[in-house]
Design a protein around this motif. Sequence first.
Motif, PDB file in Angstrom:
ATOM      1  N   HIS A   1     -18.004   4.648 -27.290  1.00 40.84           N
ATOM      2  CA  HIS A   1     -16.916   5.483 -26.758  1.00 40.84           C
ATOM      3  C   HIS A   1     -15.656   5.085 -27.508  1.00 40.84           C
ATOM      4  O   HIS A   1     -15.406   3.904 -27.722  1.00 40.84           O
ATOM      5  CB  HIS A   1     -16.755   5.244 -25.259  1.00 40.84           C
ATOM      6  CG  HIS A   1     -15.515   5.859 -24.698  1.00 40.84           C
ATOM      7  ND1 HIS A   1     -15.427   7.195 -24.410  1.00 40.84           N
ATOM      8  CD2 HIS A   1     -14.312   5.312 -24.387  1.00 40.84           C
ATOM      9  CE1 HIS A   1     -14.218   7.450 -23.938  1.00 40.84           C
ATOM     10  NE2 HIS A   1     -13.521   6.335 -23.909  1.00 40.84           N
ATOM     11  N   TYR A   2     -14.866   6.092 -27.908  1.00 41.82           N
ATOM     12  CA  TYR A   2     -13.709   5.836 -28.750  1.00 41.82           C
ATOM     13  C   TYR A   2     -12.443   6.472 -28.201  1.00 41.82           C
ATOM     14  O   TYR A   2     -12.495   7.552 -27.595  1.00 41.82           O
ATOM     15  CB  TYR A   2     -13.948   6.387 -30.155  1.00 41.82           C
ATOM     16  CG  TYR A   2     -15.109   5.771 -30.877  1.00 41.82           C
ATOM     17  CD1 TYR A   2     -16.391   6.315 -30.767  1.00 41.82           C
ATOM     18  CD2 TYR A   2     -14.946   4.625 -31.655  1.00 41.82           C
ATOM     19  CE1 TYR A   2     -17.460   5.732 -31.410  1.00 41.82           C
ATOM     20  CE2 TYR A   2     -16.019   4.055 -32.316  1.00 41.82           C
ATOM     21  CZ  TYR A   2     -17.275   4.613 -32.184  1.00 41.82           C
ATOM     22  OH  TYR A   2     -18.339   4.035 -32.832  1.00 41.82           O
ATOM     23  N   ALA A   3     -11.339   5.823 -28.461  1.00 36.69           N
ATOM     24  CA  ALA A   3     -10.048   6.448 -28.199  1.00 36.69           C
ATOM     25  C   ALA A   3      -9.873   7.611 -29.181  1.00 36.69           C
ATOM     26  O   ALA A   3     -10.350   7.540 -30.320  1.00 36.69           O
ATOM     27  CB  ALA A   3      -8.918   5.447 -28.378  1.00 36.69           C
ATOM     28  N   ASP A   4      -9.206   8.650 -28.750  1.00 35.61           N
ATOM     29  CA  ASP A   4      -9.015   9.822 -29.607  1.00 35.61           C
ATOM     30  C   ASP A   4      -8.336   9.448 -30.922  1.00 35.61           C
ATOM     31  O   ASP A   4      -8.634  10.032 -31.968  1.00 35.61           O
ATOM     32  CB  ASP A   4      -8.179  10.880 -28.879  1.00 35.61           C
ATOM     33  CG  ASP A   4      -8.948  11.564 -27.760  1.00 35.61           C
ATOM     34  OD1 ASP A   4      -8.319  12.183 -26.898  1.00 35.61           O
ATOM     35  OD2 ASP A   4     -10.202  11.463 -27.742  1.00 35.61           O
ATOM     36  N   SER A   5      -7.454   8.484 -30.879  1.00 35.26           N
ATOM     37  CA  SER A   5      -6.667   8.124 -32.062  1.00 35.26           C
ATOM     38  C   SER A   5      -7.493   7.489 -33.178  1.00 35.26           C
ATOM     39  O   SER A   5      -7.044   7.420 -34.324  1.00 35.26           O
ATOM     40  CB  SER A   5      -5.535   7.176 -31.671  1.00 35.26           C
ATOM     41  OG  SER A   5      -6.060   6.007 -31.079  1.00 35.26           O
ATOM     42  N   VAL A   6      -8.703   7.031 -32.849  1.00 36.07           N
ATOM     43  CA  VAL A   6      -9.525   6.352 -33.865  1.00 36.07           C
ATOM     44  C   VAL A   6     -10.832   7.071 -34.149  1.00 36.07           C
ATOM     45  O   VAL A   6     -11.594   6.638 -35.029  1.00 36.07           O
ATOM     46  CB  VAL A   6      -9.804   4.884 -33.477  1.00 36.07           C
ATOM     47  CG1 VAL A   6      -8.510   4.150 -33.180  1.00 36.07           C
ATOM     48  CG2 VAL A   6     -10.764   4.796 -32.297  1.00 36.07           C
ATOM     49  N   LYS A   7     -11.117   8.133 -33.424  1.00 33.09           N
ATOM     50  CA  LYS A   7     -12.374   8.862 -33.632  1.00 33.09           C
ATOM     51  C   LYS A   7     -12.484   9.344 -35.074  1.00 33.09           C
ATOM     52  O   LYS A   7     -11.531   9.866 -35.648  1.00 33.09           O
ATOM     53  CB  LYS A   7     -12.451  10.052 -32.675  1.00 33.09           C
ATOM     54  CG  LYS A   7     -12.832   9.704 -31.262  1.00 33.09           C
ATOM     55  CD  LYS A   7     -12.920  10.943 -30.387  1.00 33.09           C
ATOM     56  CE  LYS A   7     -13.282  10.590 -28.958  1.00 33.09           C
ATOM     57  NZ  LYS A   7     -13.300  11.769 -28.063  1.00 33.09           N
ATOM     58  N   GLY A   8     -13.651   9.122 -35.656  1.00 34.22           N
ATOM     59  CA  GLY A   8     -13.888   9.527 -37.031  1.00 34.22           C
ATOM     60  C   GLY A   8     -13.456   8.500 -38.056  1.00 34.22           C
ATOM     61  O   GLY A   8     -13.779   8.633 -39.238  1.00 34.22           O
ATOM     62  N   ARG A   9     -12.708   7.491 -37.618  1.00 34.70           N
ATOM     63  CA  ARG A   9     -12.251   6.449 -38.556  1.00 34.70           C
ATOM     64  C   ARG A   9     -12.856   5.082 -38.241  1.00 34.70           C
ATOM     65  O   ARG A   9     -13.121   4.294 -39.146  1.00 34.70           O
ATOM     66  CB  ARG A   9     -10.720   6.334 -38.520  1.00 34.70           C
ATOM     67  CG  ARG A   9      -9.983   7.604 -38.892  1.00 34.70           C
ATOM     68  CD  ARG A   9      -8.487   7.365 -39.015  1.00 34.70           C
ATOM     69  NE  ARG A   9      -7.877   6.936 -37.768  1.00 34.70           N
ATOM     70  CZ  ARG A   9      -7.199   5.797 -37.612  1.00 34.70           C
ATOM     71  NH1 ARG A   9      -7.060   4.975 -38.637  1.00 34.70           N
ATOM     72  NH2 ARG A   9      -6.657   5.492 -36.451  1.00 34.70           N
ATOM     73  N   PHE A  10     -13.037   4.789 -36.964  1.00 32.83           N
ATOM     74  CA  PHE A  10     -13.569   3.497 -36.528  1.00 32.83           C
ATOM     75  C   PHE A  10     -14.996   3.662 -36.018  1.00 32.83           C
ATOM     76  O   PHE A  10     -15.339   4.681 -35.427  1.00 32.83           O
ATOM     77  CB  PHE A  10     -12.722   2.917 -35.409  1.00 32.83           C
ATOM     78  CG  PHE A  10     -11.331   2.475 -35.807  1.00 32.83           C
ATOM     79  CD1 PHE A  10     -10.786   2.782 -37.049  1.00 32.83           C
ATOM     80  CD2 PHE A  10     -10.548   1.754 -34.903  1.00 32.83           C
ATOM     81  CE1 PHE A  10      -9.515   2.389 -37.396  1.00 32.83           C
ATOM     82  CE2 PHE A  10      -9.273   1.349 -35.238  1.00 32.83           C
ATOM     83  CZ  PHE A  10      -8.754   1.669 -36.498  1.00 32.83           C
ATOM     84  N   THR A  11     -15.795   2.614 -36.223  1.00 32.30           N
ATOM     85  CA  THR A  11     -17.164   2.601 -35.710  1.00 32.30           C
ATOM     86  C   THR A  11     -17.438   1.267 -35.041  1.00 32.30           C
ATOM     87  O   THR A  11     -17.235   0.212 -35.653  1.00 32.30           O
ATOM     88  CB  THR A  11     -18.182   2.817 -36.830  1.00 32.30           C
ATOM     89  OG1 THR A  11     -17.928   4.064 -37.476  1.00 32.30           O
ATOM     90  CG2 THR A  11     -19.603   2.833 -36.259  1.00 32.30           C
TER      91      THR A  11
END
Length: 120
Positions: free
Chosen positions: A58-68
């Motif tokens: 689960h990711y914060a919107d601000s990091v989706k697509g950049r963090f894994t």
Amino acid sequence: QVQLVESGGGLVQAGGSLRLSCAASGSIFSINSMGWYRQAPGKQRELVAAISSGGSGHYADSVKGRFTISRDNAKNTVYLQMNSLKPEDTAVYYCNAEVYRGGSAFSTYWGQGTQVTVSS
């Protein structure tokens, strides 16, 4: 007792990458969720990413697509791969874990934090 030790922080230019690691050790029967939070100067600590024992992230919107976020259950370790870093990602990053040590409940433990600085 349970200890969480983070590593991998540092200084990187915008657009660069870093990989954070957090290893849990001590009296551990099992670990439920693990996660990464961050706190920038003058701001509240916020959730960056979390992962269940089964591997669902689960990711914060601000990091989706950049963090894994990922984990190695055999090593009680959680990772955060951070790509396309931005100056606004600058913060102290903390890992946490919900640990079962026996008894009836999980307890939450925190690491000491690792500084991530992204220069523009």
